[in-house]
Enzyme design. Structure first.
Site, mmCIF file in Angstrom:
data_model
loop_
_atom_site.group_PDB
_atom_site.id
_atom_site.type_symbol
_atom_site.label_atom_id
_atom_site.label_comp_id
_atom_site.label_asym_id
_atom_site.label_seq_id
_atom_site.Cartn_x
_atom_site.Cartn_y
_atom_site.Cartn_z
ATOM 1 N N ASP A 80 42.569 44.742 -7.408
ATOM 2 C CA ASP A 80 42.413 45.133 -8.735
ATOM 3 C C ASP A 80 43.506 44.076 -9.421
ATOM 4 O O ASP A 80 44.410 43.944 -8.928
ATOM 5 C CB ASP A 80 42.586 46.307 -9.151
ATOM 6 C CG ASP A 80 42.539 46.497 -10.822
ATOM 7 O OD1 ASP A 80 41.516 46.022 -11.073
ATOM 8 O OD2 ASP A 80 42.955 47.395 -11.190
ATOM 9 N N HIS A 81 42.854 43.323 -10.222
ATOM 10 C CA HIS A 81 43.874 41.995 -10.919
ATOM 11 C C HIS A 81 44.613 41.422 -9.977
ATOM 12 O O HIS A 81 45.890 41.239 -10.095
ATOM 13 C CB HIS A 81 44.813 42.953 -11.977
ATOM 14 C CG HIS A 81 43.937 43.531 -13.122
ATOM 15 N ND1 HIS A 81 43.355 42.701 -14.198
ATOM 16 C CD2 HIS A 81 43.500 44.719 -13.461
ATOM 17 C CE1 HIS A 81 42.807 43.321 -15.058
ATOM 18 N NE2 HIS A 81 42.955 44.765 -14.675
ATOM 19 N N SER A 211 39.247 54.215 -19.543
ATOM 20 C CA SER A 211 39.780 55.320 -19.490
ATOM 21 C C SER A 211 39.477 56.273 -20.896
ATOM 22 O O SER A 211 39.465 55.515 -21.988
ATOM 23 C CB SER A 211 41.165 55.607 -19.044
ATOM 24 O OG SER A 211 41.100 55.612 -17.694
ATOM 25 N N ASP A 253 42.211 54.091 -14.278
ATOM 26 C CA ASP A 253 43.312 54.355 -13.722
ATOM 27 C C ASP A 253 44.030 55.522 -14.626
ATOM 28 O O ASP A 253 44.257 56.500 -14.249
ATOM 29 C CB ASP A 253 44.136 53.232 -13.698
ATOM 30 C CG ASP A 253 45.173 53.293 -12.968
ATOM 31 O OD1 ASP A 253 45.631 54.509 -12.417
ATOM 32 O OD2 ASP A 253 46.142 52.365 -12.565
ATOM 33 N N THR A 254 43.995 55.163 -15.782
ATOM 34 C CA THR A 254 44.879 56.030 -16.726
ATOM 35 C C THR A 254 44.281 57.500 -16.643
ATOM 36 O O THR A 254 45.241 58.506 -16.509
ATOM 37 C CB THR A 254 44.762 55.410 -17.980
ATOM 38 O OG1 THR A 254 45.473 54.088 -18.111
ATOM 39 C CG2 THR A 254 45.546 56.448 -18.981
HETATM 40 P P1 13P Z 1 42.613 52.409 -17.874
HETATM 41 O O1 13P Z 1 43.801 52.081 -18.134
HETATM 42 O O2 13P Z 1 41.682 52.539 -19.155
HETATM 43 O O3 13P Z 1 42.450 53.539 -16.725
HETATM 44 O O4 13P Z 1 41.946 51.000 -16.987
HETATM 45 C C1 13P Z 1 42.029 50.674 -15.700
HETATM 46 C C2 13P Z 1 41.783 49.351 -15.353
HETATM 47 O O5 13P Z 1 41.221 48.729 -15.991
HETATM 48 C C3 13P Z 1 42.351 49.031 -13.973
HETATM 49 O O6 13P Z 1 41.785 47.540 -13.605
HETATM 50 O O1 G3H Z 2 44.663 47.360 -14.770
HETATM 51 C C1 G3H Z 2 45.876 48.036 -14.369
HETATM 52 C C2 G3H Z 2 45.714 49.133 -13.503
HETATM 53 O O2 G3H Z 2 45.683 50.256 -14.401
HETATM 54 C C3 G3H Z 2 46.972 49.053 -12.366
HETATM 55 O O3 G3H Z 2 48.190 49.231 -12.977
HETATM 56 O O4 G3H Z 2 49.658 47.555 -12.391
HETATM 57 O O5 G3H Z 2 50.481 49.728 -12.985
HETATM 58 O O6 G3H Z 2 49.279 49.315 -10.750
HETATM 59 P P1 G3H Z 2 49.462 48.871 -12.188
HETATM 60 ZN ZN ZN Z 3 41.933 46.386 -15.354
#
Ligand code: 13P
Ligand code: G3H
Ligand code: ZN
Length: 305
Positions: A80-81, A211, A253-254
Site C-alpha cells: 500500500d502506498h 473508512s 485501515d482506520t
Molecule cells: P482509511 O484511513 O479511510 O481507512 O483509508 C485507508 C487507506 O486508504 C489505506 O491506503
Molecule cells: O493510507 C495509509 C494507511 O492507512 C496506512 O497508514 O502509514 O500509518 O501504516 P500507515
Molecule cells: Zn490510502
C-alpha cells in the site's frame, strides 16, 4: 490461494462489486480479516504500508500472509502506498502479488515516469500495479472550485495517465482522505467526477480513505477514554454509489484501528486484573472481524467465491 489484484479487480469492476483491501500490521489484524473472508466467502486484499513494513518487518508480514493465502480464499498480497522504490523492490522480492506506486504528490511527468518504471519491474514477475493520480482531501478543504479541480482527479488526465503508464488499477481522488477526520462539514463525495473518470478509464478504480468511522465504535472508544472529537467518515450510501460507478477496490485501515482500539480500551477497563494480552486482544480482534464482515456485505464481495 495467492492471486493478483488485477485478476480480482477486473472481475469486480465488471460485476459492479468491490474487493475490500484491509491494512494489516500484525497477526491479530490479519487473522481477524481472514476470519471475515472465510465466513463471508469473499475475496480479499491484504495490504501493508511502508509503515507496516518498518513496524513488523517484511519477512514476517509476507510469511504470515502466505499462510493466510494457503487456503481456499483468494488473497492478494499488496504493497500500500509504495512511495520509495526501496519498498517496491522489497515487495517484489517477498512474494507480493501486487504493489502500489504512489507518485500522486509528484508533478504529472514524474508520476508517469516512476509508475512506468514500477510497471516494468512488476511485469517481469507477473505482479499487478496500482497507481494514483490526484490528491486525497475532503471536499471542504478547498476554498475555491479552481483549487478543488487542481487537486481532485481530473478525468482527462486520469485517462491519459492510465494509458501512458500501463498500470493495472488506478486510485483516484474524489473527496476522501486518510484517517478518522475526513470531513469538516457533512460527508460528501464527488460522484459526478467519478462518473466522468469511469467513462474514460475502463481499468478498475480504487478508493482510498474509505473508512466510515462508525458512530457506535467511536462512542465505545470514547466511553473508555479515547478522545475522537469530530471524527467523521464516508457514508455507506456514498461507498455504494462509488462501487456502482467503477470503484473495484476499497481501502480500509482506520475502521479496523478504531474497532481494535475500542475493544482493547474496553477490555483493559473492564478487566483490570488481567495481564494476559491474549485475553485483552481476543474481543478486540473479534470486533475487527465484525467490521470486516459488514464491509464485505456493503461492498458486495460476500459470496463471490
Ligand atoms: P482509511 O484511513 O479511510 O481507512 O483509508 C485507508 C487507506 O486508504 C489505506 O491506503
Ligand atoms: O493510507 C495509509 C494507511 O492507512 C496506512 O497508514 O502509514 O500509518 O501504516 P500507515
Ligand atoms: Zn490510502
Amino acid at each position: 490461494m495467492l492471486v493478483t489484484t488485477k485478476k480480482l479487480l477486473i472481475t469486480a469492476r465488471a460485476k459492479k462489486y468491490a474487493v475490500p483491501a484491509f491494512n494489516v500490521n500484525n497477526l491479530e489484524f490479519l487473522k481477524a480479516v481472514m476470519a471475515a473472508a472465510e465466513k463471508m466467502k469473499s475475496p480479499i486484499i491484504v495490504q501493508t504500508s511502508e509503515g507496516a513494513i518498518e513496524y513488523a518487518g517484511i519477512e514476517y508480514l509476507s510469511a504470515m500472509i502466505r499462510v493466510a493465502a494457503s487456503g481456499k480464499v483468494p488473497v492478494a498480497m499488496h504493497l500500500d502506498h509504495g512511495k520509495d522504490l526501496k519498498y517496491v523492490k522489497m515487495a517484489l522480492a517477498n512474494s507480493y502479488s501486487s504493489v502500489m506506486i504512489d507518485g500522486s504528490s509528484l508533478p504529472y511527468s514524474k508520476n508517469v515516469a516512476i509508475t512506468k518504471q514500477v510497471v516494468k519491474m512488476a511485469r517481469a514477475k507477473k505482479v499487478s500495479v496500482e497507481a494514483e493520480i490526484g490528491a486525497l482531501a475532503g471536499i471542504e478543504d478547498f476554498v475555491t472550485v479552481e483549487e478543488r479541480d487542481a487537486k481532485l482527479t481530473d478525468p482527462d488526465e486520469a485517462a491519459k495517465f492510465a494509458r501512458e503508464t500501463g498500470c493495472d488499477s488506478l486510485a483516484i481522488a474524489i473527496g476522501t482522505s486518510h484517517g478518522a477526520f475526513k470531513f469538516k462539514g457533512n460527508s460528501h463525495l464527488d460522484i459526478d467526477r467519478l462518473k466522468k473518470i469511469a467513462k474514460l478509464v475502463k481499468k478498475p478504480l480504487v478508493l482510498h480513505g474509505a473508512s466510515g468511522v462508525r458512530e457506535d465504535l467511536k462512542q465505545l472508544a470514547e466511553k473508555h477514554g479515547a478522545e475522537l472529537g469530530k471524527a467523521r467518515g464516508v457514508l455507506d450510501k456514498d461507498i455504494k454509489a462509488a462501487i456502482r460507478n467503477g470503484v473495484a477496490k476499497v481501502n480500509i485501515d482506520t475502521d479496523l484501528r478504531l474497532a481494535f482500539t475500542a475493544g482493547i480500551r474496553k477490555a483493559t477497563d473492564e478487566k483490570p486484573k488481567v495481564i494476559d494480552p491474549r485475553k485483552l486482544m481476543r474481543p478486540a480482534t473479534d470486533l475487527i472481524t465484525e467490521v470486516a464482515v459488514r464491509k464485505m456485505k456493503l461492498f458486495g464481495s460476500a459470496g463471490r467465491i
